[in-house]
Design a protein around this motif. Sequence first.
Motif: not given
Lengths: 318, 380
Positions: B25-28, B66-69, B82-90, B94-96
């Motif tokens: 589960i990737r959480i940013g 959970i993988n926290l980025i 920029t980081f928000a775009s990176r979290l979502i697109e790259d 699934i949530a931030v």
Amino acid sequence: MRLSPKLVSLSVLALLALVAPMFFPSGFYYRIGALIFINGLAVTGLVILIGYAGQISLGHAGFAGIGAYACALAPVHLGLPPALAVVLGAALSAGLAWVVGRPILKLQGYYLAVATLGLGILISMVLTNESQWTRGPDGISVPDLGLRGVLADMGWRLTAGQFWYWFSALVLFIGAWLALNLHDSPTGRALRALHGSEVAARTVGVDVARLKLNAFVISAVYASVSGSLLAMMNRFVTPEIAGFMHSVEMVVMAVLGGVGSVLGAIFGAAILTALPQALTMFHEYEKLLLGAVMILVMIFLREGLLPSILRRFRGKEE
Amino acid sequence: MKTMFKTTALTAVLALGAGVAAAEIRIGATVSETGGASFLGDPAAKTLRMLVEEINAAGGVLGQPINLILYDDGGDPNRARTFASRLIEDDEVIAVVGGSTTGTSMAIIPVFEEEEIPFISLAGGIEIVRPTKPFAFKTPHTDRMACEKIFADIQARGLRRVGMISGTDGFGASMRAQCLDVVGDYDIEIVADESYGPSDADMTPQLTNIRGTAGLEAVVNPGFGQGPAIVTRNYAQLGIEVPLYQSHGVASDAFIQLAGAENAEGVRLPGTALLIAGILAEDDPQYAVVQAYKTAFEAEFGQPVSTFGGYAHDALRILVDAIERAGSTEGVAIRDAIRATENFAGTTGIVTMGEDDHLGLDLAAFRMLEIRDGGWSQID
């Protein structure tokens, strides 16, 4: 046949912008590309001021702030379409640069650096404190440019990232083209002459004060447009855009890449925009690394990265 | 031998299959771990990392770790964007969780709205959740609620004429505006309205002006960082006798140390249960969560918990709880589950979200605290 340096620079720029998206692993890279182009535009303006005319400004973020807040405020308060707000911002920046630059640029030396330092901080303070207009330090949202919707209606659907990538690439291309044209024009030659020696330039009939002022005003417009683009891409702007650190960042980008060359300066913008993203793993050392790179470039590659590297390359060829 | 080979092969295939299935589960997160707002972002980042480890040790979410980025935006809205775009697109989270300041939060909300990814902000500004945005939530109380809590307390003490001294930073400016907006609901009059810059080192002139205001009965200081500590010190040095109210922005032990216990004596401010964990009643609905978080944080990092870390704690817990209930990693499903959060005990308060309430806290979540003998005590 030998291609003119102008044509080479423009073709390299266009080619890189066109080819790069083929290697983008995700949509996020369009944003990095767009940020590079937008920073590149401001830095191209600084090439005209620092590289051609030999004047230093430490307040160009102030003009970026004016351009950005024009896009946030003019559509709401004056009912201007966002595209005209960009023009208004550029006109305001040019006007302010003219008023501030006119008395200062009659003087020789570092007066412009000090005056622009103060000007940038003043603009940033006004944006922070006049919260009845600017909504203060928490920032204000910016209306959409609307062009993406028009393109979508024409059947050309782009994501926001893609649109801003191509749009800012186009604006940068035009900006670079104008700057390169200026370089080879009589004005550009006169600017470079006064950079070499103001006294010598004056004796051959160059109106030194007027030309320095022109260079300052033009570079302010570049910064203003770049601020407008950034604000419209982010759809949100805070007074940080006009902050002192942003001014310093611009100058550092230009000097790192090579302030005498448009392509070099854009190269500097690309490195300083992309590097922090590549270094997120070593976040604690990011500033240390950037500082070290800067010092090394200043000591060993004094003309900036790109021109110095090209010179080495050519030197070997011959 | 042959059977053993078969078993080994089977185990290998199973392990391989599990490897494919054991997605994560990737959480940013994008917080201001460094820079001017690091006192907000640093405890938040520490809390998030600690909690994710804790949750993974206990089996993760939906059976997956959970993988926290986590990125550090340094408080710069453009970087946060920029980081928000990176979290979502790259990174394809699934949530931030994040946005330590109102500025960074507001700058990145459009990204989440466009991509339909749930976002839980850690910033105070009311504009994050009002008007309600479909995918934006937040855990800290709003500055408007802090004003209401303070004014209610002033009114209960039978005081009327209030002087204000506000920081011009984002927090101070926003809370000042909210206080002026909400003051009409109370039988209170603002008789002085002074301000100071975020890096000012002496507020004596402003306080002298306030002291000179005829009929002054109380003073409110919206602000965070070092400003309020200096105000508190100058306030004591000038010998101003009327009660001083600080905001939830300085609700930490560090504030008492910075201002000096003797100067801070009698200062009141709205704070959370976390601050008074030591004196919290055992039957308090927040007792368990507050003790657990405080114990774990202080054992791990050897420094006192702060309200700001608590915001991150609540955000991640609410998010994980919502993912469990949604049974899905899809943005809209998680959003709907966060909205359905009910009676969730966090460090900040008891959270009950709704269709039109993406904060889920009421005034009861605030406790009016008073500094006595260098420590906190609860008034109501």
